[in-house]
Motif scaffolding. Structure first.
Motif, PDB file in Angstrom:
ATOM      1  N   HIS A  11       0.351   9.241  -0.475  1.00  0.00           N
ATOM      2  CA  HIS A  11       0.701   8.272   0.587  1.00  0.00           C
ATOM      3  C   HIS A  11       1.221   6.964   0.001  1.00  0.00           C
ATOM      4  O   HIS A  11       0.443   6.071  -0.315  1.00  0.00           O
ATOM      5  CB  HIS A  11      -0.540   8.004   1.447  1.00  0.00           C
ATOM      6  N   HIS A  13       4.637   3.985   0.243  1.00  0.00           N
ATOM      7  CA  HIS A  13       5.845   3.490   0.917  1.00  0.00           C
ATOM      8  C   HIS A  13       6.761   2.913  -0.160  1.00  0.00           C
ATOM      9  O   HIS A  13       6.403   1.924  -0.796  1.00  0.00           O
ATOM     10  CB  HIS A  13       5.485   2.413   1.943  1.00  0.00           C
ATOM     11  N   LYS A  96       5.155  13.397   8.930  1.00  0.00           N
ATOM     12  CA  LYS A  96       4.258  12.260   9.187  1.00  0.00           C
ATOM     13  C   LYS A  96       4.369  11.881  10.654  1.00  0.00           C
ATOM     14  O   LYS A  96       5.467  11.700  11.178  1.00  0.00           O
ATOM     15  CB  LYS A  96       4.673  11.068   8.307  1.00  0.00           C
ATOM     16  N   HIS A 154      -5.513   7.617   5.618  1.00  0.00           N
ATOM     17  CA  HIS A 154      -6.323   6.392   5.452  1.00  0.00           C
ATOM     18  C   HIS A 154      -7.443   6.181   6.461  1.00  0.00           C
ATOM     19  O   HIS A 154      -7.384   5.284   7.288  1.00  0.00           O
ATOM     20  CB  HIS A 154      -5.434   5.148   5.402  1.00  0.00           C
ATOM     21  N   ASP A 226      -1.843   4.352   0.074  1.00  0.00           N
ATOM     22  CA  ASP A 226      -1.068   3.718   1.153  1.00  0.00           C
ATOM     23  C   ASP A 226      -0.348   2.482   0.580  1.00  0.00           C
ATOM     24  O   ASP A 226      -0.296   1.434   1.211  1.00  0.00           O
ATOM     25  CB  ASP A 226      -1.938   3.333   2.349  1.00  0.00           C
TER      26      ASP A 226
HETATM   27 ZN    ZN Z   1       1.133   4.099   5.175  1.00  0.00          ZN
END
Ligand code: ZN
Ligand code: NCD
Length: 351
Positions: A11, A13, A96, A154, A226
């Motif tokens: 996970h 970004h 997702k 998360h 994350d």
């Molecule tokens: Zn995220």
């Protein structure tokens, strides 16, 4: 010297396309290697979002040229792209679904929009749900009704970990991940983070929630960062976007927990390699390992990181355990603070 397998972060970004001043496939995969991570799975809430063949190509072409560790790219569930056949899912890390408060345009508020995605997305590929509290309960019900696996991103709350535990005991195909910031920070003790810097989704929770994640560690399948980089200027502005960077701090934080006997090395390997590999159907990485100096004590400093965002919520934290060297598919990719794998060395896990 401790030797670990190549670690997987399911996970992250990476902000490419569209916000490469925050991060791109180059800086993000460099940060991953520096953190001991050899596979990253990138989220689709970019600009434009990744939701069809053309946008997936945008991200994958950038990745092919720039990535320094291995990678996969998620596609996002939107209101009009639920007519999945096999082609696109085969090229994506997974689907997702944003079912709750988030950054970007991919939020699906209406449950009638969830249905065709749960029905049509290939069942041997993962659906990852960004969901919190009651929307998480709804996502688990969808997994049960459509008899397919769902991975909850998360988790942060006691009620979430307890419901997942109960769902697993009843044979529902649910797995979950937890982020270091939800294990090491609470909304009662933010270690002096200013308002903008403490903004993250899911929000930091209570001390009781944090304790329950540690108490139910056996319910947690994966650790994931994350990694959500926003520049320090953006975080300190009047309208701070939510998100923390995490690629370079996850391993030292968890190794520190190991040194304090709150976690074991086998737990760490299970949740950062064995389980994510199984859940997300990832390939072997032959001749790949991470060398860690377990006894090195040092302070976390944003100024020493490869992420482009220039800050960390763990600034000044004293940790024990430093990544010395990463070997990826036979080649030294990181050593003593230097990235040695060239841009483009990384491979697509769905290659
Ligand atoms: Zn995220
Ligand atoms: C994420 C981001 O910045 O992309 N932010 C966050 O706080 N986790 C978006 C998200 O995952 O909701």
């Amino acid at each position: 010297m401790l030797k670990l397998p190549g670690l997987i972060d399911p996970h992250v970004h990476l902000r490419e396309p569209g916000a490469t001043h925050k991060e791109d496939y180059d800086s993000g995969t460099s940060a991953a290697l520096a953190g001991g991570i050899t596979i990253v799975l990138a989220m689709p809430n970019t600009k434009p979002p990744i939701f069809d063949a053309d946008t997936l190509d945008l991200a994958l072409n950038a990745a092919k040229q720039k990535a320094r560790c291995d990678y996969g790219q998620f596609v996002g569930a939107g209101p009009d792209n639920a007519d999945w056949d096999e082609t696109l899912p085969k090229r994506a890390a997974g689907l997702k679904m944003y079912l709750d408060s988030t950054f970007g345009e991919l939020r699906l508020d209406n449950m009638t929009l969830w249905q065709p995605h749960f029905e049509n997305y290939p069942k041997n590929m993962p659906i990852v749900a960004h969901s919190e509290s009651r929307s998480m309960a709804a996502a688990i019900l969808f997994a049960a009704v459509y008899d397919r696996p769902v991975h909850i991103a998360h988790i942060s709350l006691r009620e979430e970990v307890l419901l997942i535990k109960a769902a697993k005991e009843r044979g529902i195909k649910v797995t979950c991940e937890v982020c270091p910031h939800h294990l090491f920070l609470s909304n009662e003790d933010q270690s002096g983070l200013t308002h903008g810097r403490s903004e993250v989704r899911p929000r930091l929770a209570t001390r009781k929630d944090v304790d329950s994640l540690w108490e139910n560690m056996d319910v947690i399948d994966c650790f994931a960062t994350d990694h959500a980089p926003h520049t320090v200027e953006e975080k300190d502005s009047d309208n701070p976007p939510p998100g923390f960077p995490g690629l370079e701090t996850i391993l030292p934080l968890l190794l520190t927990a190991v040194s304090e006997s709150r976690l074991t090395i086998p737990d760490l390997i299970e949740k950062m390699c064995t389980n994510p590999k199984r859940i997300f159907n990832l390939p072997d990485q032959p001749e790949t390992w991470v060398e860690v100096d377990e006894n090195a004590i040092y302070e976390i400093k944003a100024s020493e990181q490869f992420t482009r965002c220039n800050w960390t919520p763990f600034e000044g934290w004293k940790v024990k355990g430093k990544v010395r060297k990463v070997v990826l598919r036979g080649r030294t990719a990181f050593e003593d603070g230097k990235i040695l794998a060239p841009a483009g060395y990384g491979r697509n896990v769905r290659g």
